[in-house]
Design an enzyme around this catalytic site. Structure first.
Site, PDB file in Angstrom:
ATOM      1  N   ASP A  29     -41.389 -77.272 -45.984  1.00  0.00           N
ATOM      2  CA  ASP A  29     -42.494 -78.075 -45.455  1.00  0.00           C
ATOM      3  C   ASP A  29     -41.979 -79.118 -44.464  1.00  0.00           C
ATOM      4  O   ASP A  29     -40.821 -79.533 -44.540  1.00  0.00           O
ATOM      5  CB  ASP A  29     -43.220 -78.754 -46.628  1.00  0.00           C
ATOM      6  N   ASN A  56     -52.578 -70.510 -45.240  1.00  0.00           N
ATOM      7  CA  ASN A  56     -52.200 -70.902 -43.873  1.00  0.00           C
ATOM      8  C   ASN A  56     -53.088 -70.291 -42.782  1.00  0.00           C
ATOM      9  O   ASN A  56     -53.077 -70.750 -41.639  1.00  0.00           O
ATOM     10  CB  ASN A  56     -50.732 -70.552 -43.572  1.00  0.00           C
TER      11      ASN A  56
HETATM   12  C1  FPP Z   1     -44.546 -75.921 -43.175  1.00  0.00           C
HETATM   13  O1  FPP Z   1     -44.530 -76.884 -42.191  1.00  0.00           O
HETATM   14  C2  FPP Z   1     -44.022 -74.629 -42.795  1.00  0.00           C
HETATM   15  C3  FPP Z   1     -44.755 -73.489 -42.642  1.00  0.00           C
HETATM   16  C4  FPP Z   1     -46.194 -73.422 -42.777  1.00  0.00           C
HETATM   17  C5  FPP Z   1     -44.150 -72.205 -42.324  1.00  0.00           C
HETATM   18  C6  FPP Z   1     -42.674 -72.031 -42.522  1.00  0.00           C
HETATM   19  C7  FPP Z   1     -42.193 -71.365 -41.334  1.00  0.00           C
HETATM   20  C8  FPP Z   1     -40.963 -71.458 -40.820  1.00  0.00           C
HETATM   21  C9  FPP Z   1     -39.834 -72.160 -41.442  1.00  0.00           C
HETATM   22  C10 FPP Z   1     -40.806 -70.851 -39.496  1.00  0.00           C
HETATM   23  C11 FPP Z   1     -39.937 -69.693 -39.428  1.00  0.00           C
HETATM   24  C12 FPP Z   1     -40.062 -68.723 -40.514  1.00  0.00           C
HETATM   25  C13 FPP Z   1     -39.499 -67.542 -40.426  1.00  0.00           C
HETATM   26  C14 FPP Z   1     -39.529 -66.621 -41.580  1.00  0.00           C
HETATM   27  C15 FPP Z   1     -38.847 -67.111 -39.185  1.00  0.00           C
HETATM   28  P1  FPP Z   1     -45.909 -77.589 -41.860  1.00  0.00           P
HETATM   29  O2  FPP Z   1     -46.431 -76.980 -40.619  1.00  0.00           O
HETATM   30  O3  FPP Z   1     -46.819 -77.509 -43.045  1.00  0.00           O
HETATM   31  O4  FPP Z   1     -45.445 -79.053 -41.627  1.00  0.00           O
HETATM   32  P2  FPP Z   1     -46.320 -80.371 -41.818  1.00  0.00           P
HETATM   33  O5  FPP Z   1     -46.657 -80.451 -43.270  1.00  0.00           O
HETATM   34  O6  FPP Z   1     -45.402 -81.444 -41.372  1.00  0.00           O
HETATM   35  O7  FPP Z   1     -47.525 -80.220 -40.940  1.00  0.00           O
END
Ligand code: FPP
Length: 251
Positions: free
Chosen positions: A32, A80
């Site tokens: 996250d 998501n």
């Molecule tokens: C959370 O950050 C992360 C995700 C929703 C997706 C995880 C994805 C990756 C690490 C990208 C690459 C993955 C692969 C498999 C290549 P957020 O967007 O919820 O962050 P925030 O809470 O700060 O908004």
């Protein structure tokens, strides 16, 4: 273990007091904070996901070098889809790019890679890339790396129950039969569940399997998570006494 046989990650682990003979076999991670990291640096959220991808590569190789046997990460939750269309599309494209571009590296590093989730609902190109990644790495004997994509813990339990009823309508539903009908029944339960970026939530990740997992939450965002943080999580894990609902041995 002979000191000369240790790699740099194991040497660093020993220096932090980690016992290499008592590592968590399975680490699961809620990655996250990509969006917050991007916004904090004045970039778009997708830039943060791209940085998160770099972190994931690094953490996978570090975990493998440390001697972790299973790593499972939450790449895209069933919830998501509610994000803006361009972010959803960007994430799907990034995961597909990762599956395709990293295939050689996964093979070279003896990683067995696969995905779990309602994969039939993701774009076809991604489905094909994931299928190829799984087939091409299935005989590898190193770390088992599982990407949870379009994954929800409740959906997995529901899908398991539907499979059981379909296969054997008169059969009894037990913990064992649910275990056997999970997306990958061969995965052991996670010993350690890490969440980055500080939220104290479980977010529907492996809710059946992680019932007794030790939790480690760090304020560090996912793009900033490095070897140091992984070792910190493992060191914390080793300080916990796992009781599985019983009593700790009184010694
Ligand atoms: C959370 O950050 C992360 C995700 C929703 C997706 C995880 C994805 C990756 C690490 C990208 C690459 C993955 C692969 C498999 C290549 P957020 O967007 O919820 O962050 P925030 O809470 O700060 O908004």
């Amino acid at each position: 273990m002979a000191a000369s046989a240790l790699n740099s990650v194991q040497t660093n682990a020993l220096q932090q007091g980690i016992n290499l003979d008592a590592l968590p076999a399975h680490i699961a991670i809620i990655m996250d904070g990509n969006g917050r990291f991007a916004q904090g640096n004045g970039f778009q959220r997708l830039w943060g996901h791209r940085q998160g991808y770099k972190t994931l590569k690094n953490v996978l190789l570090t975990a493998a070098q440390l001697g972790i046997k299973y790593l499972t990460v939450y790449a895209f939750s069933a919830e998501n889809w509610r994000r803006p269309e361009d972010e959803v599309g960007g994430l799907m494209a990034l995961i597909e790019e990762a599956a395709r571009h990293e295939l050689r590296g996964l093979k070279e590093n003896n990683v067995r890679a696969q995905a779990i989730g309602r994969l039939h609902e993701v774009p076809l190109g991604l489905q094909e890339a994931l299928q190829e990644m799984k087939e091409d790495t299935q005989n590898n004997t190193g770390i088992v790396f599982t990407l949870a994509i379009n994954y929800g813990g409740r959906a997995e339990i529901l899908d398991a129950i539907k499979t059981i009823i379909k296969d054997n309508p008169a059969g009894e539903i037990t913990e064992e039969s649910i275990n056997a009908a999970l997306y990958d029944p061969t995965l052991p339960e996670p010993d350690l569940l890490i969440r980055t970026a500080g939220e104290l939530r479980w977010s529907n990740f492996l809710i059946w399997q992680a019932a007794y997992s030790e939790l480690f939450v760090t304020e560090t965002t996912w793009p900033e998570f490095k070897e140091k943080e992984l070792l910190e999580a493992v060191a914390h894990y080793q300080k916990r006494i796992r009781k599985f609902g019983g009593l700790a041995d009184l010694q």
